[in-house]
Write a protein that holds these residues in place. Sequence first.
Motif, PDB file in Angstrom:
ATOM      1  N   LEU A 122       0.840  -1.212   0.000  1.00  0.00           N
ATOM      2  CA  LEU A 122       0.000   0.000   0.000  1.00  0.00           C
ATOM      3  C   LEU A 122       0.871   1.256   0.000  1.00  0.00           C
ATOM      4  N   SER A 125       2.818   1.609  -3.416  1.00  0.00           N
ATOM      5  CA  SER A 125       1.974   1.995  -4.558  1.00  0.00           C
ATOM      6  C   SER A 125       1.312   3.355  -4.344  1.00  0.00           C
ATOM      7  N   GLN A 126       1.748   4.068  -3.317  1.00  0.00           N
ATOM      8  CA  GLN A 126       1.193   5.389  -2.991  1.00  0.00           C
ATOM      9  C   GLN A 126      -0.295   5.315  -2.670  1.00  0.00           C
ATOM     10  N   SER A 127      -0.728   4.169  -2.193  1.00  0.00           N
ATOM     11  CA  SER A 127      -2.115   4.010  -1.762  1.00  0.00           C
ATOM     12  C   SER A 127      -2.264   4.370  -0.283  1.00  0.00           C
TER      13      SER A 127
ATOM     14  N   MET B   1      -3.718   4.623  -6.245  1.00  0.00           N
ATOM     15  CA  MET B   1      -3.350   5.980  -5.826  1.00  0.00           C
ATOM     16  C   MET B   1      -4.398   6.521  -4.856  1.00  0.00           C
ATOM     17  N   ARG B   2      -3.918   7.012  -3.736  1.00  0.00           N
ATOM     18  CA  ARG B   2      -4.855   7.447  -2.717  1.00  0.00           C
ATOM     19  C   ARG B   2      -5.442   8.806  -3.069  1.00  0.00           C
ATOM     20  N   TRP B   8      -9.026   4.815  -2.774  1.00  0.00           N
ATOM     21  CA  TRP B   8      -8.047   4.555  -3.832  1.00  0.00           C
ATOM     22  C   TRP B   8      -8.715   4.811  -5.184  1.00  0.00           C
TER      23      TRP B   8
END
Lengths: 339, 339
Positions: A122, A125-127, B1-2, B8
């Motif tokens: 997370l 993946s820049q989540s 991507m958040r 997401w």
Amino acid sequence: MRQGHQTWVFPSRPVILSTAAIGGPFEAKGPLGEDFDITHGDLMLGQDSWEKAEKVLLEEACDKALEKAGLQKEQVHFLLAGDLMNQIITSSFSARTLGIPYIGLFGACSTAMESLALGALLVDSQSADYVLAATGSHNGAAEKQYRYPTEYGSQKPPTAQWTVTGAGAAVVGNKGSGLRVHAATIGRIVDMGLSDPFNMGAAMAPAALSTIETHFRDMRLPHDHYDLVVTGDLGKVGHQILSELLPKHNVDIPLDRYIDCGKLIYGDNPTVWSGGSGCGCVATVTYGHLLRRMREGEWKRILVVATGALLSPISYQQGESIPCIAHAVAIEAEHPEEG
Amino acid sequence: MRQGHQTWVFPSRPVILSTAAIGGPFEAKGPLGEDFDITHGDLMLGQDSWEKAEKVLLEEACDKALEKAGLQKEQVHFLLAGDLMNQIITSSFSARTLGIPYIGLFGACSTAMESLALGALLVDSQSADYVLAATGSHNGAAEKQYRYPTEYGSQKPPTAQWTVTGAGAAVVGNKGSGLRVHAATIGRIVDMGLSDPFNMGAAMAPAALSTIETHFRDMRLPHDHYDLVVTGDLGKVGHQILSELLPKHNVDIPLDRYIDCGKLIYGDNPTVWSGGSGCGCVATVTYGHLLRRMREGEWKRILVVATGALLSPISYQQGESIPCIAHAVAIEAEHPEEG
């Protein structure tokens, strides 16, 4: 980013900003007693049930990890947690207390590395900017749910293991300094047909072998790449079996660099039979003992292979064998020259 | 991507290559009977226990989804699955049969969207080419584990729900044509202090509200963005409560576009009290009924909000209230002009 069939390599190398380990009275007296952030003298932790005591352990691990990272819980985007209790109530009730968006997991004792692997993914993946990965177990709660009433005093064979009373948590972030998560390998179920819940080390050793073999193949690494390969929690019996399986399968990990969390946590204490087990075993040994030694410079890179026996009392009673799994996470010390 | 705190957005819009839904005898006779890929006339599915029957449901859903996607199981990188059984044995034993690297989840009835959200994230982050997200439930297995022996014939109040016998699965990939996963919002625990396991719709409605509010805020979308907002599984009681809560909280979703899977699956049949529930409810209604209608052009974009009541019999017996959660996934039809 996927590499090979079942391994993720994290180009950003997410940072383990802090870890925390909480232990019960028996764990506090063991050889790793000094490595816990908090230990309890009372097995009930002042609660009126073992289940509630287990929840306190997990909440303390999360709070302590956040405190050590210097973060407020509002800054953490996701909590990834699981435990051995039916419907993972320990984790869900802790998630209620924390109020952090929550991803519930179940991998039995492999949950420690399942949560760390997904948490690192997370972040990578820049989540998420920050995640909290946590798990724990309580001897009384596990005995009550999985086995006989403790009051019954049933005897166990020497292959049995002792469920750890303890919890561990890690805060992983996209910046800052600390140990780094390099890669993770998600396991597949391995079931060799064993069905004895008092010999889970033997049942789980082939699952650990499968994930270790896959990790080295996917990563194209020499077998002596890691300073330490750690399984958890095979115990003495499973550690011995895997020590024999590895060379037979041409996985030439130097055996003096292969250790097991279930062997470490209670040392040579014969009252725990083959050693420690439970979600709290690999979590407290990794987050309390191993990463502390890495920070002190003892090892540069380790591979933690958390094993899980995914049986239930119902599946056992219905004559099923034990499906096992192992998830591995590669942790490396920050190299200043690369940073 | 958040985007925002807990949502997401997937720039690559992972493709739902196929879905499958399997139903039991009661579900087959309901208003959505035609939407199942396979239905069973025998509640035992030829097995000697309800637990084993539940496993067959889940395995059939996975097999059918793979067949419809034209994929071999060896091509699928990860199985993300969970269920209501203690230690999610249905999912773990199915993972053994399939042999696919396995990420075990627990979110009770929210697992359908928890697994789809994480699966889409794995594909979007190039951590997997193909994933399988699956969950299911069995009325007999759930009654036995959570409630009274069915032979006891205990009566239930009108707020109770009927656990669906069914399973659903989706194959998500990084290429191909099909519906697309646009975004996902991970919920946080909401617990309003309700403790009646025979009124879970009322307990879960505020969790659905929390996730829906967060999704629109994080995404900065107008409240009429979706052609359909679907909760599962609040039932008639929970649907009514949420229909009242939404405008009170200034979430102006047109109420004629808000439906619930627990209301849909059995129609107006009064023998199921408030409606359907269980992991198989939202999974079969979404993967069997809703996405089929989307493929036929009825709706362009929907938001599926799967709710979960994360209690256990032990937590209930120890006087705890019910911690609830909801995870939402936004699914959109492919727009040829964008493709």
